[in-house]
Design a protein around this motif. Structure first.
Motif, mmCIF file in Angstrom:
data_model
loop_
_atom_site.group_PDB
_atom_site.id
_atom_site.type_symbol
_atom_site.label_atom_id
_atom_site.label_comp_id
_atom_site.label_asym_id
_atom_site.label_seq_id
_atom_site.Cartn_x
_atom_site.Cartn_y
_atom_site.Cartn_z
ATOM 1 N N THR A 113 2.034 -5.806 1.229
ATOM 2 C CA THR A 113 3.022 -4.827 1.656
ATOM 3 C C THR A 113 2.407 -3.477 2.200
ATOM 4 N N SER A 114 1.034 -3.522 1.937
ATOM 5 C CA SER A 114 0.317 -2.341 2.240
ATOM 6 C C SER A 114 -1.049 -2.786 2.817
ATOM 7 N N ASP A 115 -1.826 -1.965 3.525
ATOM 8 C CA ASP A 115 -3.143 -2.143 3.966
ATOM 9 C C ASP A 115 -4.268 -1.671 2.862
ATOM 10 N N ARG A 116 -5.047 -2.639 2.326
ATOM 11 C CA ARG A 116 -5.627 -2.403 0.923
ATOM 12 C C ARG A 116 -6.986 -3.239 1.154
ATOM 13 N N THR A 154 -5.881 -7.018 1.881
ATOM 14 C CA THR A 154 -4.376 -7.391 2.300
ATOM 15 C C THR A 154 -4.011 -6.401 3.358
ATOM 16 N N THR A 156 -0.603 -5.723 6.375
ATOM 17 C CA THR A 156 0.713 -5.979 6.779
ATOM 18 C C THR A 156 1.011 -6.603 8.030
#
Length: 533
Positions: A113-116, A154, A156
């Motif tokens: 759900t977010s760039d990480r 991760t 989106t």
């Protein structure tokens, strides 16, 4: 596939179509769990409350894995363009393409759900860091390489909703073909009981492999692929879900303005024949063009620079486009900085291609030029092949992997009642006619690896039956009515049954009986609607 420099023409499965028509192939089929794996997941949910804590933990892990996206590992030699391929698949330029700390580590790209970016340490702990200013993984990592297990990214990106991509370190020789990190990440069970749940999920294996190369396949390439196949056998990884990627085929062109596809197509088919025991197909691509177009890197400013180049006097333009050094250094109305950027985005082949089209159509818009470059990259066929090669069998791959794990759990259980409970449940599932596809996948693997020898036409028929549920493709009969297809399926059933009892070896006979039943079930499927009426 052949693409001409003037008007894009695609040959796919014997059918010729325009570049625009072929771009429709970009639409992807979701790689979600299907009826077979869903049934096994339901079985796990039913069994879990009735098992011991140890068995319950493992069976819950199996169920969670079934619901995860298909995990595809990108493997190959150093500088084969693996990270460029990863970026094209993701649709964003996130993986560094220059050699650095990141390219020496296993990196997983999955949906979030977010760039990480998380650096997963060998002790299971994590160190988080942001993407750099350009949106890429930073080259310098906050954790020493020797303490790092892998990088977990991760994003989106919708491309990752049904596909997890694993970028592996480049192989420099067969002796170093698979690093300890790649081995543990792709094929081993979780490293320790105290590793967190996310790490355990990440470390549980790859279900499909894309092997990238840039030259004729060598013996140690085949040995490396065989090593991947052997180590991942319990995850159903075999030629059926391994794909060869012939990258940087633009280097095959006789000159920078030439068309590489007349050479690349036949060469890829030749390499496919050489690698047929370790991959299902070989697809030629120009990875740089795929990355640039899929990640949206070519801007309107870039296209205007290309338009200016297209308007140069012919002699001046011809000299500039003859070599990268000439293109970057000669006097020109387009700045040196802009020309160097174009080389990074398109290389000389892509620049020549774009200029040729802009000369033919000076008013062409940015979007249309990007679409033409995308088709010229060969990536539409890779997308289609990836969907056909992996998606159509994902359900069976996941179901087969899960049942294998359940069988292992049953055989290692110390509790007799628990052992019998698991085996009864597995047998009940396997009696379902739908699960015959698992047996088809198994025998197709035996045939494609050469474990069971069959004539080429029979080998191809086994692969078609195992890998697709489309009757017209299985039977090679386009635009036929269901009854005609059903009769053809029964004829195939009789042909394989006759082969099984008429001179086949014991191994061939076992394969033939499975294939014959597969055609019998296909005939039943085709006649089911008529019976219902």
């Amino acid at each position: 596939m052949a693409i001409s420099i003037g008007v894009i023409v695609v040959e796919e499965g014997g059918r010729r179509c325009s570049g625009k028509e072929f771009l429709a192939l970009r639409a992807r089929i979701p790689m979600a769990s299907g009826p077979l794996s869903t049934r096994v997941a339901g079985l796990c949910a039913e069994l879990s409350p009735r098992l011991s804590p140890r068995a319950r933990a493992e069976i819950d892990g199996i169920r969670q894995r079934i619901d995860q996206p298909l995990r595809v590992a990108i493997a190959g030699r150093l500088k084969a363009g693996k990270s460029t391929l990863v970026n094209a698949l993701i649709g964003r330029r996130v993986a560094p393409t220059e050699v650095g700390e990141c390219t020496r580590l296993v990196t997983q790209f999955r949906y979030g759900t977010s760039d990480r970016v998380d650096i997963v340490k060998r002790d299971g702990s994590r160190a988080s860091m942001p993407l750099d200013e350009s949106g890429m993984i930073p080259q310098r990592l906050p954790v020493p390489r020797e303490e790092t297990a892998f990088i977990d990214v991760t994003l989106t990106s919708d491309r990752l909703a049904n596909l997890t991509v694993v970028d592996t370190p480049g192989m420099s020789s067969v002796n170093e073909s698979i690093s300890d990190e790649a081995r543990k990440f792709l094929f081993d069970a979780p490293l320790a009981d105290d590793i967190d749940a996310d790490s355990q999920a990440a470390l549980s294996g790859a279900e499909a492999i894309i092997y990238t190369f840039t030259q004729s396949v060598r013996e140690d390439d085949l040995e490396a692929l065989e090593a991947f196949r052997t180590m991942s056998s319990r995850l159903s990884s075999n030629p059926i879900n391994s794909l060869g990627l012939f990258n940087k085929i633009d280097k095959l062109a006789p000159n920078p303005a030439g068309d590489p596809w007349p050479v690349a197509g036949p060469l890829a088919r030749n390499q496919s024949n050489v690698m047929r025991r370790v991959v299902s197909d070989v697809v030629p691509v120009v990875g740089l063009l795929a990355e640039t177009t899929e990640s949206g890197r070519l801007t309107a400013t870039d296209c205007e620079a290309l338009r200016t180049l297209a308007q140069l006097p012919e002699q001046e333009r011809t000299v500039m486009l003859a070599a990268a050094s000439l293109f970057a250094t000669r006097e020109c109305s387009v700045s040196t900085e802009q020309r160097e950027r174009l080389l990074r985005l398109l290389d000389l082949y892509g620049i020549n291609f774009a200029v040729a089209h802009l000369r033919a159509n000076p008013t062409m818009g940015t979007g249309e030029l990007v679409r033409l470059l995308f088709a010229a990259s060969g990536f539409p066929r890779l997308r289609q092949t990836l969907d056909q090669a992996f998606q159509l069998r994902t359900d069976a791959i996941k179901a087969g992997w899960a049942l294998t794990r359940l069988e292992t759990l049953a055989s290692t259980s110390d509790n007799i009642n628990e052992r019998e409970l698991l085996r009864d449940a597995i047998e009940q599932v396997l009696q379902d006619p739908q699960y015959h596809r698992l047996r088809l996948i198994e025998v197709a693997s035996q045939v494609t690896t050469g474990s069971v020898e069959l004539p080429p036409e029979m080998e191809a028929e086994v692969a078609r039956l195992a890998l697709t549920s489309e009757p017209t493709h299985v039977l090679g009969m386009e635009e036929s009515d269901p009854e005609t297809l059903a009769k053809a399926a029964l004829q195939a059933n009789n042909r394989w049954r006759t082969f099984a009892v008429g001179g086949a070896s014991p191994a061939q006979a076992r394969v033939a009986h499975v294939v014959a039943r597969g055609f019998h079930l296909l005939a039943q499927q085709l006649r089911a609607p008529r019976t219902a009426q």
